[in-house]
Design a protein around this motif. Structure first.
Motif, PDB file in Angstrom:
ATOM      1  N   SER A  46      32.914   3.524 -12.461  1.00 36.96           N
ATOM      2  CA  SER A  46      34.097   3.413 -13.297  1.00 36.96           C
ATOM      3  C   SER A  46      33.712   2.805 -14.647  1.00 36.96           C
ATOM      4  N   GLY A  47      34.408   3.254 -15.690  1.00 36.13           N
ATOM      5  CA  GLY A  47      34.122   2.787 -17.044  1.00 36.13           C
ATOM      6  C   GLY A  47      33.099   3.625 -17.770  1.00 36.13           C
ATOM      7  N   THR A  48      32.449   4.563 -17.093  1.00 33.49           N
ATOM      8  CA  THR A  48      31.458   5.426 -17.733  1.00 33.49           C
ATOM      9  C   THR A  48      32.151   6.545 -18.498  1.00 33.49           C
ATOM     10  N   PRO A  49      31.855   6.721 -19.783  1.00 32.76           N
ATOM     11  CA  PRO A  49      32.410   7.891 -20.488  1.00 32.76           C
ATOM     12  C   PRO A  49      31.933   9.167 -19.793  1.00 32.76           C
ATOM     13  N   ILE A  50      32.852  10.057 -19.498  1.00 33.07           N
ATOM     14  CA  ILE A  50      32.451  11.285 -18.816  1.00 33.07           C
ATOM     15  C   ILE A  50      31.505  12.096 -19.693  1.00 33.07           C
ATOM     16  N   ALA A  51      31.587  11.930 -21.004  1.00 29.32           N
ATOM     17  CA  ALA A  51      30.698  12.633 -21.930  1.00 29.32           C
ATOM     18  C   ALA A  51      29.257  12.158 -21.823  1.00 29.32           C
ATOM     19  N   ASP A  52      29.019  11.040 -21.124  1.00 33.48           N
ATOM     20  CA  ASP A  52      27.649  10.546 -20.932  1.00 33.48           C
ATOM     21  C   ASP A  52      27.035  11.046 -19.630  1.00 33.48           C
ATOM     22  N   VAL A  53      27.785  11.814 -18.841  1.00 32.56           N
ATOM     23  CA  VAL A  53      27.309  12.233 -17.520  1.00 32.56           C
ATOM     24  C   VAL A  53      26.606  13.577 -17.631  1.00 32.56           C
ATOM     25  N   PRO A  54      25.302  13.655 -17.291  1.00 25.30           N
ATOM     26  CA  PRO A  54      24.568  14.924 -17.385  1.00 25.30           C
ATOM     27  C   PRO A  54      24.938  15.879 -16.261  1.00 25.30           C
ATOM     28  N   VAL A  55      24.769  17.152 -16.544  1.00 24.11           N
ATOM     29  CA  VAL A  55      25.105  18.229 -15.607  1.00 24.11           C
ATOM     30  C   VAL A  55      23.880  19.119 -15.422  1.00 24.11           C
ATOM     31  N   GLN A  56      23.634  19.514 -14.184  1.00 25.67           N
ATOM     32  CA  GLN A  56      22.495  20.380 -13.905  1.00 25.67           C
ATOM     33  C   GLN A  56      22.870  21.865 -13.858  1.00 25.67           C
ATOM     34  N   THR A  57      24.119  22.165 -13.485  1.00 20.90           N
ATOM     35  CA  THR A  57      24.540  23.555 -13.321  1.00 20.90           C
ATOM     36  C   THR A  57      25.919  23.760 -13.926  1.00 20.90           C
ATOM     37  N   VAL A  58      26.095  24.898 -14.576  1.00 20.87           N
ATOM     38  CA  VAL A  58      27.405  25.306 -15.075  1.00 20.87           C
ATOM     39  C   VAL A  58      27.725  26.660 -14.459  1.00 20.87           C
ATOM     40  N   PHE A  59      28.910  26.739 -13.843  1.00 17.10           N
ATOM     41  CA  PHE A  59      29.348  27.967 -13.178  1.00 17.10           C
ATOM     42  C   PHE A  59      30.662  28.434 -13.784  1.00 17.10           C
ATOM     43  N   ILE A  60      30.641  29.628 -14.379  1.00 14.18           N
ATOM     44  CA  ILE A  60      31.849  30.266 -14.884  1.00 14.18           C
ATOM     45  C   ILE A  60      32.141  31.456 -13.984  1.00 14.18           C
ATOM     46  N   VAL A  96      21.875  27.332 -24.348  1.00  9.38           N
ATOM     47  CA  VAL A  96      22.092  26.418 -23.234  1.00  9.38           C
ATOM     48  C   VAL A  96      21.082  25.280 -23.311  1.00  9.38           C
ATOM     49  N   ALA A  97      21.522  24.070 -23.005  1.00 12.71           N
ATOM     50  CA  ALA A  97      20.653  22.902 -23.063  1.00 12.71           C
ATOM     51  C   ALA A  97      19.489  23.041 -22.077  1.00 12.71           C
ATOM     52  N   PRO A  98      18.334  22.459 -22.395  1.00 16.44           N
ATOM     53  CA  PRO A  98      17.211  22.481 -21.457  1.00 16.44           C
ATOM     54  C   PRO A  98      17.604  21.854 -20.118  1.00 16.44           C
ATOM     55  N   ASP A  99      17.020  22.367 -19.057  1.00 13.90           N
ATOM     56  CA  ASP A  99      17.214  21.833 -17.697  1.00 13.90           C
ATOM     57  C   ASP A  99      18.614  22.079 -17.145  1.00 13.90           C
ATOM     58  N   VAL A 100      19.408  22.937 -17.798  1.00 16.09           N
ATOM     59  CA  VAL A 100      20.709  23.324 -17.271  1.00 16.09           C
ATOM     60  C   VAL A 100      20.639  24.770 -16.800  1.00 16.09           C
ATOM     61  N   GLY A 136      24.542  19.941 -22.207  1.00 17.48           N
ATOM     62  CA  GLY A 136      23.803  19.368 -21.084  1.00 17.48           C
ATOM     63  C   GLY A 136      24.528  18.214 -20.418  1.00 17.48           C
ATOM     64  N   ARG A 137      25.693  17.899 -20.876  1.00 17.01           N
ATOM     65  CA  ARG A 137      26.558  16.872 -20.290  1.00 17.01           C
ATOM     66  C   ARG A 137      27.995  17.258 -20.627  1.00 17.01           C
ATOM     67  N   PHE A 138      28.961  16.629 -19.959  1.00 18.75           N
ATOM     68  CA  PHE A 138      30.334  17.055 -20.178  1.00 18.75           C
ATOM     69  C   PHE A 138      30.698  16.942 -21.652  1.00 18.75           C
ATOM     70  N   ALA A 139      31.260  18.033 -22.184  1.00 14.82           N
ATOM     71  CA  ALA A 139      31.499  18.120 -23.611  1.00 14.82           C
ATOM     72  C   ALA A 139      32.901  18.608 -23.908  1.00 14.82           C
TER      73      ALA A 139
END
Length: 461
Positions: free
Chosen positions: A325-339, A362-366, A452-455
């Motif tokens: 809790s308290g972490t900006p969601i924009a600071d959380v990295p993501v490994q996979t994006v599914f549309i 696409v960001a590296p490692d995503v 590469g993180r929530f944007a």
């Protein structure tokens, strides 16, 4: 008779009231897929019954089809299920849009696309997100395997209880970057995962009137995620224009369409006072939403911070999701994006996301992947250059199917991998054992793939 949209469609389909108070409803369309139908067909076979209305029953392969194009055979569960569906449909005379058929796709995408979904109908399928079809003013809901067999045999369904009605007024103008997916996530966030239990929900208001059919389908699709039996939107000129457009082989034409148009004008709620319950959501200040927990109700603003837990369930969800809790969601990295998925895989969803990623990478490692909702959507996206925009940006481009929405057919996350997903359920393990799923709109998914993180997609428009 005066009443709600739900009342009018329900009452028009009552065959009789059974002993004990249950209602026998006539069913206009029965949609079938490979996962929930095998036992139902076996039951027919064992009882010596036939499918009563093969002209009102339609099957497709969607849940367990491989979307990467690899060959399958009956040594795999997917192959066994698809082969069984083909045999059953051939034996019982049910039309099938099978694997690699040009009209194959997710059942809740191809129904409207083919003109099977129409105002005023009752529609059932062995899948909970059948509520999608309510966007046309149909009464549509998921059923279990035993009920699938009953509908196949009788073209009727026993409804033990008549649901209550709920109206949700949604007024205002959506800001650029904010979509129908954000609207329904905000509604579920407000009402809770069980907030509409026992109700059929009708969405109305100025914001709904401005939505294209794709957005209306997204909203009705996720009605089930707050416990609703179904979601509905009254048909209007937008609805009828959708039914009339293009090549919809099962849609009425000529005099039949004129009759549908006339009947549709009466399919509306006479007064908000007719609802058993009334809620509202103004959307002028709505921002893109992201789920942070393990139900769609655990949602937050994309520019906000992970909230403090207030219940044991929320504490568990934070632990499972690996968040503080308290972490900006924009600071959380993501490994996979599914549309993809029956929630957001229509051509309008793909066009919107492709416009945002065009000319970017696409960001590296995503790992970013797009799974169209039908083979027809895939073909159109390729013709329009939408697929090229995704590929150039670094997205994988797949064949049609449910794919990573429910972690079947090999499209899964590894334990503790985090996804930004346009699907409808972020449950524990939904996209694979130990997977961490965050629900977002196609625009937010596209922006997240690039960062590469929530944007926040509003920053990239």
């Amino acid at each position: 008779m005066p009443g709600t949209l739900f009342d009018k469609v329900w009452d028009a389909h009552v065959v009789t009231t059974l002993d004990g108070g249950a209602t026998l409803l006539y069913i206009d369309r029965h949609l079938v897929h490979e996962v929930t139908s095998p036992q139902a067909f076996d039951g027919l076979r064992e009882a010596g019954r036939t499918v009563r209305r093969t002209d009102l029953t339609f099957a497709t392969a969607d849940h367990n089809v491989p979307t990467d194009g690899r060959p399958i055979d009956e040594t795999t569960l997917s192959g066994l299920q698809l082969a069984a569906l083909e045999r059953n449909c051939r034996e019982f005379g049910v039309p099938l849009f099978g694997y690699h058929h040009p009209q194959q796709g997710i059942v809740h995408v191809i129904g409207p696309q083919l003109g099977l979904t129409l105002p005023g109908l009752t529609i059932v399928c062995g899948d909970s997100h059948t509520s999608t079809h309510g966007a046309f003013g149909a009464l549509a809901f998921g059923i279990g395997t035993t009920e699938v067999e009953h509908v196949l045999a009788t073209q009727t369904l026993i409804a033990p209880h008549r649901p209550k009605s709920m109206g949700i007024r949604i007024d205002g103008v959506l800001a650029p970057g904010v979509s129908a997916k954000d609207v329904i996530l905000a509604i579920i966030r407000r009402l809770g995962a069980g907030g509409a239990t026992g109700h059929v929900v009708e969405y109305f208001g100025t914001a709904i009137e401005r939505l294209a059919m794709s957005g209306r389908m997204t909203i009705c699709n996720m009605s089930i995620e707050m416990g609703a039996r179904a979601g509905m939107i009254a048909p209007d000129d937008t609805t009828l224009a959708y039914v009339a457009e293009g090549d919809r082989p099962f849609a009425p034409r000529g005099a039949a369409f004129a009759a549908l148009e006339a009947a549709s004008r009466a399919l509306r709620t006479d007064s908000p006072a007719d609802f058993d319950r009334l809620e509202s959501l103004p959307v002028d200040r709505l921002v893109p939403q992201v789920t942070w927990g393990t139900t769609p109700a655990m949602a937050m603003d994309v520019d906000g911070v992970v909230p403090d837990p207030h219940t044991v369930g929320e504490e568990r969800a934070l632990g499972y999701m690996g968040l503080k809790s308290g972490t900006p969601i924009a600071d959380v990295p993501v490994q996979t994006v599914f549309i993809g998925s029956c929630t957001n895989s229509r051509i309008e969803d793909l066009r919107e996301a492709a416009a945002l990623v065009r000319g970017r990478k696409v960001a590296p490692d995503v790992r970013a992947m797009v799974v169209p909702g039908s083979e027809a959507v895939k073909e159109l996206a390729e013709k329009e250059g939408v697929a090229d925009a995704f590929r150039a940006a670094g997205f994988e481009w797949h064949h049609a199917g449910c794919s990573m929405c429910l972690g079947m057919n090999g499209d899964i996350l590894r334990p503790h991998q985090r996804s930004a997903s346009t699907s409808n359920r972020p449950y524990e393990g939904r996209q694979g054992p130990g997977s961490r799923t965050h629900l977002v709109s196609p625009l937010t998914a596209a922006a997240t793939a690039l960062k590469g993180r929530f944007a926040d997609p509003r920053e990239l428009l």
